[in-house]
Scaffold this motif. Structure first.
Motif, PDB file in Angstrom:
ATOM      1  N   LYS A  37       0.852  -1.188   0.000  1.00  0.00           N
ATOM      2  CA  LYS A  37       0.000   0.000   0.000  1.00  0.00           C
ATOM      3  C   LYS A  37       0.885   1.233   0.000  1.00  0.00           C
ATOM      4  N   LEU A  38       0.411   2.293  -0.658  1.00  0.00           N
ATOM      5  CA  LEU A  38       1.164   3.538  -0.691  1.00  0.00           C
ATOM      6  C   LEU A  38       0.289   4.677  -0.186  1.00  0.00           C
ATOM      7  N   ILE A  39       0.802   5.411   0.790  1.00  0.00           N
ATOM      8  CA  ILE A  39       0.158   6.614   1.307  1.00  0.00           C
ATOM      9  C   ILE A  39       0.808   7.812   0.608  1.00  0.00           C
ATOM     10  N   ILE A  40      -0.007   8.706   0.074  1.00  0.00           N
ATOM     11  CA  ILE A  40       0.539   9.917  -0.560  1.00  0.00           C
ATOM     12  C   ILE A  40      -0.019  11.128   0.179  1.00  0.00           C
ATOM     13  N   LEU A  41       0.882  11.856   0.823  1.00  0.00           N
ATOM     14  CA  LEU A  41       0.519  13.058   1.568  1.00  0.00           C
ATOM     15  C   LEU A  41       0.750  14.275   0.662  1.00  0.00           C
ATOM     16  N   ILE A  42      -0.323  15.021   0.415  1.00  0.00           N
ATOM     17  CA  ILE A  42      -0.233  16.187  -0.461  1.00  0.00           C
ATOM     18  C   ILE A  42      -0.414  17.451   0.369  1.00  0.00           C
ATOM     19  N   TYR A  43       0.578  18.313   0.312  1.00  0.00           N
ATOM     20  CA  TYR A  43       0.543  19.555   1.074  1.00  0.00           C
ATOM     21  C   TYR A  43      -0.361  20.589   0.394  1.00  0.00           C
ATOM     22  N   ASP A  44      -1.062  21.355   1.204  1.00  0.00           N
ATOM     23  CA  ASP A  44      -1.912  22.427   0.699  1.00  0.00           C
ATOM     24  C   ASP A  44      -1.067  23.489  -0.025  1.00  0.00           C
ATOM     25  N   ALA A  45      -0.056  24.027   0.644  1.00  0.00           N
ATOM     26  CA  ALA A  45       0.961  24.918   0.079  1.00  0.00           C
ATOM     27  C   ALA A  45       0.393  26.096  -0.711  1.00  0.00           C
ATOM     28  N   PRO A  46      -0.481  26.918  -0.128  1.00  0.00           N
ATOM     29  CA  PRO A  46      -1.069  28.030  -0.872  1.00  0.00           C
ATOM     30  C   PRO A  46      -0.073  29.094  -1.324  1.00  0.00           C
ATOM     31  N   SER A  47       1.070  29.187  -0.652  1.00  0.00           N
ATOM     32  CA  SER A  47       2.067  30.184  -1.065  1.00  0.00           C
ATOM     33  C   SER A  47       2.900  29.703  -2.247  1.00  0.00           C
ATOM     34  N   SER A  48       2.799  28.413  -2.574  1.00  0.00           N
ATOM     35  CA  SER A  48       3.587  27.852  -3.670  1.00  0.00           C
ATOM     36  C   SER A  48       2.777  27.598  -4.933  1.00  0.00           C
ATOM     37  N   THR A  49       1.495  27.345  -4.785  1.00  0.00           N
ATOM     38  CA  THR A  49       0.664  27.038  -5.939  1.00  0.00           C
ATOM     39  C   THR A  49      -0.763  27.521  -5.710  1.00  0.00           C
ATOM     40  N   SER A  50      -1.381  27.997  -6.792  1.00  0.00           N
ATOM     41  CA  SER A  50      -2.779  28.425  -6.709  1.00  0.00           C
ATOM     42  C   SER A  50      -3.740  27.291  -7.048  1.00  0.00           C
ATOM     43  N   ILE A  51      -3.205  26.179  -7.532  1.00  0.00           N
ATOM     44  CA  ILE A  51      -4.066  25.050  -7.890  1.00  0.00           C
ATOM     45  C   ILE A  51      -4.586  24.418  -6.596  1.00  0.00           C
ATOM     46  N   PRO A  52      -5.890  24.331  -6.430  1.00  0.00           N
ATOM     47  CA  PRO A  52      -6.449  23.831  -5.165  1.00  0.00           C
ATOM     48  C   PRO A  52      -5.978  22.423  -4.819  1.00  0.00           C
ATOM     49  N   PRO A 103       3.122  22.824   7.180  1.00  0.00           N
ATOM     50  CA  PRO A 103       4.224  23.787   7.225  1.00  0.00           C
ATOM     51  C   PRO A 103       4.769  24.051   5.821  1.00  0.00           C
ATOM     52  N   GLU A 104       5.082  25.300   5.545  1.00  0.00           N
ATOM     53  CA  GLU A 104       5.574  25.663   4.214  1.00  0.00           C
ATOM     54  C   GLU A 104       7.052  26.022   4.206  1.00  0.00           C
ATOM     55  N   ASP A 105       7.660  26.132   5.374  1.00  0.00           N
ATOM     56  CA  ASP A 105       9.095  26.402   5.431  1.00  0.00           C
ATOM     57  C   ASP A 105       9.866  25.177   4.945  1.00  0.00           C
ATOM     58  N   PHE A 165      -6.151  38.094 -15.580  1.00  0.00           N
ATOM     59  CA  PHE A 165      -6.753  36.858 -15.085  1.00  0.00           C
ATOM     60  C   PHE A 165      -5.684  35.831 -14.697  1.00  0.00           C
ATOM     61  N   LYS A 166      -5.907  35.140 -13.601  1.00  0.00           N
ATOM     62  CA  LYS A 166      -5.043  34.048 -13.176  1.00  0.00           C
ATOM     63  C   LYS A 166      -5.915  32.861 -12.823  1.00  0.00           C
ATOM     64  N   LYS A 167      -5.681  31.761 -13.506  1.00  0.00           N
ATOM     65  CA  LYS A 167      -6.496  30.570 -13.278  1.00  0.00           C
ATOM     66  C   LYS A 167      -6.345  30.087 -11.840  1.00  0.00           C
ATOM     67  N   TRP A 168      -7.423  29.525 -11.319  1.00  0.00           N
ATOM     68  CA  TRP A 168      -7.502  28.982  -9.968  1.00  0.00           C
ATOM     69  C   TRP A 168      -7.391  30.054  -8.883  1.00  0.00           C
ATOM     70  N   THR A 169      -7.767  31.277  -9.243  1.00  0.00           N
ATOM     71  CA  THR A 169      -7.908  32.321  -8.231  1.00  0.00           C
ATOM     72  C   THR A 169      -9.303  32.929  -8.378  1.00  0.00           C
ATOM     73  N   SER A 170      -9.716  33.694  -7.398  1.00  0.00           N
ATOM     74  CA  SER A 170     -11.036  34.306  -7.431  1.00  0.00           C
ATOM     75  C   SER A 170     -11.016  35.523  -8.343  1.00  0.00           C
ATOM     76  N   PHE A 171     -11.735  35.407  -9.455  1.00  0.00           N
ATOM     77  CA  PHE A 171     -11.798  36.528 -10.405  1.00  0.00           C
ATOM     78  C   PHE A 171     -12.462  37.744  -9.767  1.00  0.00           C
ATOM     79  N   ALA A 172     -13.371  37.499  -8.849  1.00  0.00           N
ATOM     80  CA  ALA A 172     -14.097  38.598  -8.208  1.00  0.00           C
ATOM     81  C   ALA A 172     -13.180  39.462  -7.342  1.00  0.00           C
TER      82      ALA A 172
END
Length: 344
Positions: free
Chosen positions: A35-50, A76-78, A331-338
């Motif tokens: 079995k493989l566990i894959i931990l994906i970081y949120d990392a909002p300062s590195s990527t805008s892709i949700p 953590p993002e450091d 425009f920037k994809k995956w950000t709030s246009f509003a």
């Protein structure tokens, strides 16, 4: 007889753009682990892709594999190798790993040493010298469109900004999409309905099932075009307009066409409504300028009813194109246009 110890791997990252290097590590782990566990970081300062989108990539590509995706919200993002950074990272990884019984930690980075030590598991380094895929992830992320051969077909479409032009006949949609595709060195999606109509119309009308067929084939072709696109795909018309034609011709639309129109509400990053203040091209296949104005108002009303944000293009073709380019620049994809409204 002794019970076999289950081998459980852990692999982690931001996967800002999932690419062949990541998949090589995943594929290697799947060959070696139960079995493989894959931990994906949120990392909002590195990527805008949700995070949900990046998780979806792995879940869909490896749907039949023994993989568990763990979403690392607010991780953590450091980065780096100071004692403090390593302590913070190790504590977070231990918390997210929980009691899953990790036996091997997979990576292609030097941090594998301190993470595996914290997990008290085997440090499984994979291709740390990048001999299998020599291109760096940072290069792919800077211009994924240039290196799309390293990006899975389920991932690449999510990197494309899909721009659709809607409006009544003779409002400049085709010309604008064509010209912009040339200017941005990309492809455009022609209106399939026009091609179909010219071949199958009888007394300038199509049957309800034919309009559904138009929407189905248009969508298939549009999905194929997204794989060819370079950052932008300029799309001429969509299933919502086809639905409007069905309502105009017959007073109803087949259930499947209704579904396709509803799905189209969420498919496009930008929607431009081409106004009918442009000179009418009165060709034999059109119903006159008066009908154009009426159909235009119906389209606008339907967009508002569906709560679809749209930008109206007015003036000459060149003026309309300048407006689109101004919007694309901001425009920037995956950000709030509003959020851009705050700058007005």
């Amino acid at each position: 007889m002794t019970n076999k110890v289950k081998k459980v791997g852990l692999y982690l990252g931001k996967f800002s753009i999932l690419h062949s290097g990541h998949q090589f590590v995943i594929d290697t782990a799947l060959k070696e682990m139960d079995k493989l566990i894959i931990l994906i970081y949120d990392a909002p300062s590195s990527t805008s892709i949700p995070l949900d989108i990046r998780s979806k990539w792995i879940e869909e590509i490896y749907a039949s594999s023994p993989i568990e995706v763990v979403k690392g919200w607010c991780g953590p993002e450091d980065t780096g190798y100071s004692d403090e950074v390593k302590r913070i990272q190790n504590e977070y990884i231990l918390k997210m790993a929980g009691d899953r019984g990790i036996t091997h930690f997979y990576s292609s980075e030097p941090y594998g040493e301190h993470v595996s030590e914290a997990l008290q598991c085997i440090n499984r380094i994979v291709d740390i010298e990048r001999k299998t895929f020599s291109i760096a992830a940072s290069i792919i992320q800077k211009n994924p469109y240039l290196y799309k051969e390293y990006i899975h077909p389920l991932v690449y479409p999510d990197l494309i900004t899909n721009v659709v032009f809607v409006g009544a006949p003779s409002t400049g949609k085709t010309t604008i999409a064509q010209k912009l595709s040339l200017e941005y060195s990309t492809v455009w999606m022609p209106e399939y309905g026009r091609e179909y109509w010219e071949e199958h119309q009888i007394e300038r009308r199509l049957e309800p099932w034919q309009l559904t067929e138009i929407a189905e084939i248009h969508l298939t072709r549009e999905q194929d075009k997204r794989m060819e696109a370079n950052q932008y795909l300029f799309t001429d018309t969509n299933a919502i307009t086809t639905y409007m034609f069905a309502m105009d011709y017959h007073g109803f639309a087949e259930a499947r066409l209704v579904e396709l129109a509803e799905a189209a509400q969420r498919r496009y990053d930008l929607v431009f409504l081409c106004a009918d203040d442009i000179l009418y091209d009165d060709t034999w296949d059109r119903s006159g300028d008066v009908n154009r104005h009426i159909f235009q108002q119906k389209i606008k009303s339907d967009l508002l009813k569906r709560n679809i944000p749209f930008i109206t293009l007015q003036g000459s073709i060149d003026e309309r194109i300048r407006t689109v380019k101004k919007v694309l620049h901001r425009f920037k994809k995956w950000t709030s246009f509003a959020d851009g409204l705050l700058d007005i």
